[in-house]
Motif scaffolding. Structure first.
Motif, PDB file in Angstrom:
ATOM      1  N   GLU A  87     -24.108   6.029  10.719  1.00  0.00           N
ATOM      2  CA  GLU A  87     -23.334   6.731  11.212  1.00  0.00           C
ATOM      3  C   GLU A  87     -23.136   7.911   9.640  1.00  0.00           C
ATOM      4  O   GLU A  87     -22.792   9.180  10.180  1.00  0.00           O
ATOM      5  CB  GLU A  87     -21.990   6.259  11.472  1.00  0.00           C
ATOM      6  CG  GLU A  87     -22.278   5.285  13.292  1.00  0.00           C
ATOM      7  CD  GLU A  87     -22.526   6.473  14.390  1.00  0.00           C
ATOM      8  OE1 GLU A  87     -22.541   8.023  13.374  1.00  0.00           O
ATOM      9  OE2 GLU A  87     -23.767   5.955  15.260  1.00  0.00           O
ATOM     10  N   PHE A  88     -23.159   7.522   8.980  1.00  0.00           N
ATOM     11  CA  PHE A  88     -21.958   7.982   7.940  1.00  0.00           C
ATOM     12  C   PHE A  88     -23.943   9.542   7.119  1.00  0.00           C
ATOM     13  O   PHE A  88     -23.610   9.971   7.293  1.00  0.00           O
ATOM     14  CB  PHE A  88     -21.619   7.015   7.004  1.00  0.00           C
ATOM     15  CG  PHE A  88     -21.993   8.150   5.146  1.00  0.00           C
ATOM     16  CD1 PHE A  88     -20.632   8.719   4.786  1.00  0.00           C
ATOM     17  CD2 PHE A  88     -22.681   8.252   4.099  1.00  0.00           C
ATOM     18  CE1 PHE A  88     -20.447   9.274   4.325  1.00  0.00           C
ATOM     19  CE2 PHE A  88     -22.140   8.990   3.495  1.00  0.00           C
ATOM     20  CZ  PHE A  88     -21.398   9.248   2.988  1.00  0.00           C
ATOM     21  N   THR A 115     -17.392   2.182  -7.629  1.00  0.00           N
ATOM     22  CA  THR A 115     -18.591   2.295  -8.017  1.00  0.00           C
ATOM     23  C   THR A 115     -19.878   1.690  -7.594  1.00  0.00           C
ATOM     24  O   THR A 115     -20.940   1.853  -8.264  1.00  0.00           O
ATOM     25  CB  THR A 115     -18.266   2.101  -9.906  1.00  0.00           C
ATOM     26  OG1 THR A 115     -18.326   0.299  -9.676  1.00  0.00           O
ATOM     27  CG2 THR A 115     -17.560   2.494 -10.784  1.00  0.00           C
ATOM     28  N   ARG A 116     -19.625   0.954  -6.351  1.00  0.00           N
ATOM     29  CA  ARG A 116     -20.413   0.281  -5.601  1.00  0.00           C
ATOM     30  C   ARG A 116     -21.105   1.285  -4.502  1.00  0.00           C
ATOM     31  O   ARG A 116     -20.541   2.254  -3.881  1.00  0.00           O
ATOM     32  CB  ARG A 116     -19.665  -0.936  -4.684  1.00  0.00           C
ATOM     33  CG  ARG A 116     -19.802  -2.080  -5.855  1.00  0.00           C
ATOM     34  CD  ARG A 116     -18.790  -2.690  -4.997  1.00  0.00           C
ATOM     35  NE  ARG A 116     -19.874  -3.577  -4.610  1.00  0.00           N
ATOM     36  CZ  ARG A 116     -20.251  -4.691  -3.565  1.00  0.00           C
ATOM     37  NH1 ARG A 116     -18.925  -5.291  -3.559  1.00  0.00           N
ATOM     38  NH2 ARG A 116     -20.776  -4.731  -3.100  1.00  0.00           N
ATOM     39  N   PRO A 117     -22.405   1.284  -4.167  1.00  0.00           N
ATOM     40  CA  PRO A 117     -22.801   2.030  -3.624  1.00  0.00           C
ATOM     41  C   PRO A 117     -22.041   1.943  -2.282  1.00  0.00           C
ATOM     42  O   PRO A 117     -21.658   0.805  -1.845  1.00  0.00           O
ATOM     43  CB  PRO A 117     -24.085   1.954  -3.276  1.00  0.00           C
ATOM     44  CG  PRO A 117     -24.682   0.972  -4.699  1.00  0.00           C
ATOM     45  CD  PRO A 117     -23.759   0.423  -4.897  1.00  0.00           C
ATOM     46  N   LEU A 118     -22.286   2.694  -1.206  1.00  0.00           N
ATOM     47  CA  LEU A 118     -21.700   2.711   0.061  1.00  0.00           C
ATOM     48  C   LEU A 118     -22.578   1.931   0.909  1.00  0.00           C
ATOM     49  O   LEU A 118     -21.680   1.039   1.907  1.00  0.00           O
ATOM     50  CB  LEU A 118     -21.637   4.320   0.917  1.00  0.00           C
ATOM     51  CG  LEU A 118     -21.046   3.924   1.766  1.00  0.00           C
ATOM     52  CD1 LEU A 118     -19.039   4.336   1.985  1.00  0.00           C
ATOM     53  CD2 LEU A 118     -20.496   5.219   2.721  1.00  0.00           C
ATOM     54  N   SER A 119     -23.494   1.657   0.253  1.00  0.00           N
ATOM     55  CA  SER A 119     -24.675   0.955   1.671  1.00  0.00           C
ATOM     56  C   SER A 119     -23.812  -0.886   1.054  1.00  0.00           C
ATOM     57  O   SER A 119     -24.626  -1.745   2.332  1.00  0.00           O
ATOM     58  CB  SER A 119     -25.960   1.023   1.250  1.00  0.00           C
ATOM     59  OG  SER A 119     -26.558   0.962  -0.187  1.00  0.00           O
ATOM     60  N   HIS A 171     -16.808  15.821  10.638  1.00  0.00           N
ATOM     61  CA  HIS A 171     -17.072  15.054  11.362  1.00  0.00           C
ATOM     62  C   HIS A 171     -16.133  13.993  11.898  1.00  0.00           C
ATOM     63  O   HIS A 171     -15.554  13.514  10.809  1.00  0.00           O
ATOM     64  CB  HIS A 171     -18.377  14.237  11.241  1.00  0.00           C
ATOM     65  CG  HIS A 171     -19.775  15.577  11.254  1.00  0.00           C
ATOM     66  ND1 HIS A 171     -20.746  16.192  11.989  1.00  0.00           N
ATOM     67  CD2 HIS A 171     -19.880  15.900   9.289  1.00  0.00           C
ATOM     68  CE1 HIS A 171     -21.577  17.438  11.345  1.00  0.00           C
ATOM     69  NE2 HIS A 171     -20.845  17.486   9.780  1.00  0.00           N
ATOM     70  N   ASN A 172     -16.175  13.472  13.112  1.00  0.00           N
ATOM     71  CA  ASN A 172     -15.482  12.128  13.538  1.00  0.00           C
ATOM     72  C   ASN A 172     -16.256  11.211  14.260  1.00  0.00           C
ATOM     73  O   ASN A 172     -17.011  11.280  15.319  1.00  0.00           O
ATOM     74  CB  ASN A 172     -14.094  13.064  14.115  1.00  0.00           C
ATOM     75  CG  ASN A 172     -12.795  13.575  13.684  1.00  0.00           C
ATOM     76  OD1 ASN A 172     -12.738  13.378  12.689  1.00  0.00           O
ATOM     77  ND2 ASN A 172     -13.312  15.630  14.188  1.00  0.00           N
TER      78      ASN A 172
END
Length: 821
Positions: free
Chosen positions: A674-675, A660-664, A685-686
């Motif tokens: 990059e994401f 539940t936390r933001p990716l950042s 994408h790789n």
């Protein structure tokens, strides 16, 4: 004769009898017999109905004049035998014993002449009657009135009831015992109560007259014949084969007397009256005899079912004929001219006779007659009490309104009626409910209980427990000896199986195909087998199953226009069949049971789906957890929704801290950058050999794949990130590269050593040869020895290089020294 009152024609009732057609010759096949019987019945039925309709229309168009006096022939003149009170004759001053000489100055000798004169004058006309009273001549003005024929309408209604019940029984249960006999009895009764001659005595009127006479003489014999053979032949009928023909001899004799009297003797009013009295006595005697036969058979019946069958047929017959005999036949025999409400009401009771017998044939059971009898008595008394109370309240309220508000007028009366109706409706409902409770006692309670039980069935979601509660409650409430519930296993075509039973012990397979077969009885809400061991219409396997089950009632339980179950019930513990109210209650409950079964099945199916979903969910989670790469999923707001165990190990962050936390907030800025860069574009994408810093301070080298997370309809609901930790693999690749370099050096050294060894060997050999030749020269010999030693040293260096470049290892093993030596 007729039940109607005609002028100077005493009320009486003559009915026609439709006898069975003579037995066809033995050469006739059964199909021809059936067609012949059906054709004859159709002709007679249509003919009787047509005659009855025309007779009704003619009677409406032809009012009969009536003077309220019964004139009889005496010594060549007409004498007033009876004078109706408040009738036209009584109002004109005519007294019993007056002798009629002329009407409108026309001399009269007999009743036929009087009738012609009255018909010529017509109703509401003034007629001068020339009379002699004790040798004193006098004239009286008589205003004729239309004869009261309202009783004919009641009789026609009874006739229509007879015909309708007879047709219904014949068409629905034409194979039932005595159904044809019963229909003929009903058809003859229709002619008896519907044919009323008008007194015009034209060709059509004579047809109606003789049809009524024949029906009157034949109907009692048919009735006595019927009660002597239904539901089974009485012992005296079995012992005396001429008993049945003897029933028809009195009617035949009376018919011969009637024809002879009208053709050979002088037709007088006294003669007609005597014939009427004789035939009325004949009707009463046969009705009483039939009731006696039923009562005797009921008391002597040994079987419980036979006793129950005869119980209410006997009571219904007595209830039907007793008022008719006491309030209609006996007053007519005594010479009563008027038609009072009591006489009309006594005729209505005759409608119970076909209703009772017809239902006995149709269902071959008579529990419903109990219901009809009780309801008729209960609600007649209740309706009388309610009507009396209602009008009493209207009178009281109207009087109060008139007293308190004298100027209210008709408006006050209307308001009184409205107020009484509003106030009396709860009272009426209360009286009806109390009557139900008093006369039905436990039936009233258990019906309410069963309906409430049916409504609560849907709360039970366990199918087996629900079926068990249904069987237990119904068996205890209805007191049936056996019961079963059959469930369908498939939708099309439905196949049923025994799911629950009570009072039954069954072994082996059951052929329940008869439950899924289409049958006309299904439209009635249930189908019924009066004898489970005799069901000729069913297949042999189904006959064996029905006999083994011994269930008489099969009630379908439907849900969404589909039969999903059947309730099967037998007789009561006392050996009786269920009443129609019981069956109707079960049909009502079957709807609740069908819905409850469907709900239980849907709940069970839902539980299975939930369990399957949980199993698939666990299976999918196990797959995600078992793979050796890190997998995480983020929603469209880039919040982490999934975090597998490999991510916990690789990134050194527990699942509960990541979800539940933001990716950042979880990943370093380089990865987030990059994401965001690749998420703007569609497709997969790789990121190769991306250096990812972990919260533990380590740097992991990963291969990352970022793909859109889509539904079955290809709607994007998030992103899926797969991280493969290749840190150790990169280190192994570096070591492998170094090993490759060393291997290349070893190969190079081996090649160099091999190339160097050759010249060294030549140098060493020639140096050794020169050293031997120069042994006498010490100075030169020492130089040659130095050369030889350096060649050996160079050779040793080369051999060391060869040993370093070799990939083979040393292996120790046991050897046989003897073989080697």
């Amino acid at each position: 004769m007729s039940f109607a009152v005609a002028p100077n024609v005493q009320n009486s009732g003559w009915t026609g009898l439709l006898t069975r057609s003579s037995e066809p010759s033995s050469s006739m096949n059964r199909e021809f017999q059936t067609r012949f019987t059906v054709g004859l019945l159709v002709i007679l039925t249509l003919g009787s109905v047509w005659l009855g309709i025309v007779n009704f229309k003619v009677e409406r168009q032809f009012p009969v004049p009536y003077d309220g006096v019964w004139w009889v022939e005496h010594n060549g003149s007409l004498v007033a035998d009876k004078v109706e009170a408040n009738g036209p004759g009584d109002k004109a001053g005519i007294k019993p014993g007056d002798r009629l000489v002329k009407v409108n100055q026309r001399e009269l000798k007999d009743s036929a002449g009087l009738q012609r004169q009255l018909y010529r004058a017509g109703p509401w006309s003034k007629n001068t009657y020339s009379l002699w009273r004790q040798s004193v001549p006098l004239d009286s003005t008589v205003i004729l009135i239309p004869a009261e024929r309202s009783l004919n309408d009641w009789l026609r209604m009874i006739g229509v009831v007879y015909l309708a019940i007879g047709l219904y029984v014949l068409l629905r249960r034409w194979t039932a015992p005595s159904s044809l006999h019963f229909y003929i009895f009903c058809l003859v009764s229709f002619a008896l109560y519907s044919f009323h001659y008008t007194g015009k005595l034209n060709q059509f009127d004579w047809t109606i007259y003789w049809g009524n006479v024949v029906a009157w003489l034949l109907q009692p014999a048919l009735f006595l014949h019927f009660v002597s053979t239904f539901p089974e032949k009485r012992n005296f009928v079995r012992r005396h084969r001429f008993a049945i023909p003897a029933f028809y001899l009195p009617g035949l004799l009376l018919f011969a007397i009637h024809v002879s009297a009208l053709t050979l003797l002088r037709a007088t009013e006294r003669l007609r009256w005597n014939l009427d009295r004789l035939e009325m006595a004949y009707l009463a005697a046969f009705y009483i005899t039939a009731a006696g036969v039923l009562l005797y058979s009921y008391r002597r019946a040994g079987k419980p079912i036979l006793r129950q069958q005869l119980k209410w047929v006997t009571r219904g017959t007595i209830l039907a004929i007793t008022p008719f005999i006491f309030f209609y036949l006996i007053p007519n025999l005594a010479g009563a001219l008027s038609t009072n409400p009591v006489k009309q009401l006594s005729v209505i009771f005759l409608g119970l006779l076909p209703l009772t017998l017809g239902y006995a044939i149709f269902r071959y059971r008579l529990m419903d007659v109990d219901l009809i009898f009780k309801r008729g008595m209960v609600y007649t008394l209740a309706a009388a009490a309610i009507a009396g109370g209602y009008f009493a309240m209207i009178a009281i309220i109207a009087e109060l309104v008139h007293t308190r508000v004298p100027s209210s007028g008709p408006v006050g009366m209307v308001l009184a009626i409205v107020v009484t109706a509003l106030l009396f409706d709860p009272v009426r409902k209360w009286i009806q409910e109390r009557a139900d409770q008093f006369f039905y006692r436990t039936r009233y309670d258990y019906r309410k209980t069963l309906v409430e039980f049916g409504r609560e069935l849907s709360s039970e979601t366990d199918l087996d427990k629900m079926l068990g509660s249904v069987v237990d409650r119904l068996s205890r409430t209805l007191l049936v000896d056996r019961m079963a519930i059959f469930l369908s296993d498939s939708e099309a075509p439905p196949r049923f199986r025994l799911a629950k039973s009570y009072g039954m012990s069954l072994e082996g397979d059951l052929d329940l195909s008869f439950l899924s077969a289409s049958r006309p009885e299904a439209s009635a809400g249930h189908f019924f087998f009066d004898n489970t061991h005799l069901v000729p219409r069913e297949a042999p396997a189904a006959q064996a199953t029905i006999a083994k089950l011994e269930l008489n009632y099969y009630i379908p339980c439907r849900a969404q226009q589909r039969t999903i179950a059947f309730l099967g019930l037998g007789k009561t513990v006392e050996g009786d069949f269920l009443s129609s109210e019981d069956v109707e209650l079960l049909e009502t409950l079957s709807g609740y049971i069908g819905i409850a079964i469907q709900n239980a099945r849907l709940y069970s199916s839902l539980e299975q789906k939930v369990a399957q979903y949980e199993r698939l969910k666990d299976f999918n989670e196990n797959i995600v957890e078992s793979i050796n790469v890190g997998v995480l999923a983020v929603d469209l707001a880039d919040r982490i929704e999934s975090w597998n165990s490999q991510m916990e190990v690789m990134y050194a962050l527990p699942r509960w801290q990541a979800l539940t936390r933001p990716l950042s907030e979880v990943f370093p800025a380089e990865f987030v950058e990059e994401f965001y860069r690749v998420r703007q574009n569609s497709g997969i994408h790789n990121l190769y050999k991306f250096r990812l810093a972990t919260p533990a301070g380590e740097t992991r080298i990963i291969n990352a794949a970022i793909a859109p997370l889509v539904t079955r309809k290809f709607n994007v609901i998030g992103r899926l990130i797969i991280m493969d930790d290749i840190t150790e693999r990169v280190e192994l690749e570096s070591q492998l590269s170094q090993a490759d370099k060393l291997s290349s050096i070893g190969l190079l050294a081996a090649g160099v050593a091999h190339e160097v060894n050759t010249p060294l060997a030549v140098i060493s050999s020639y140096a050794q040869m020169l050293s031997k030749q120069l042994q006498g020269d010490p100075q030169r010999s020492s130089l040659m020895e130095k050369i030889t030693r350096q060649t050996f040293r160079a050779s040793e260096i080369v051999n060391n290089l060869l040993n370093f470049s070799r990939t083979g290892g040393t292996e120790f093993t046991d050897v046989n020294v003897n073989k080697i030596i």
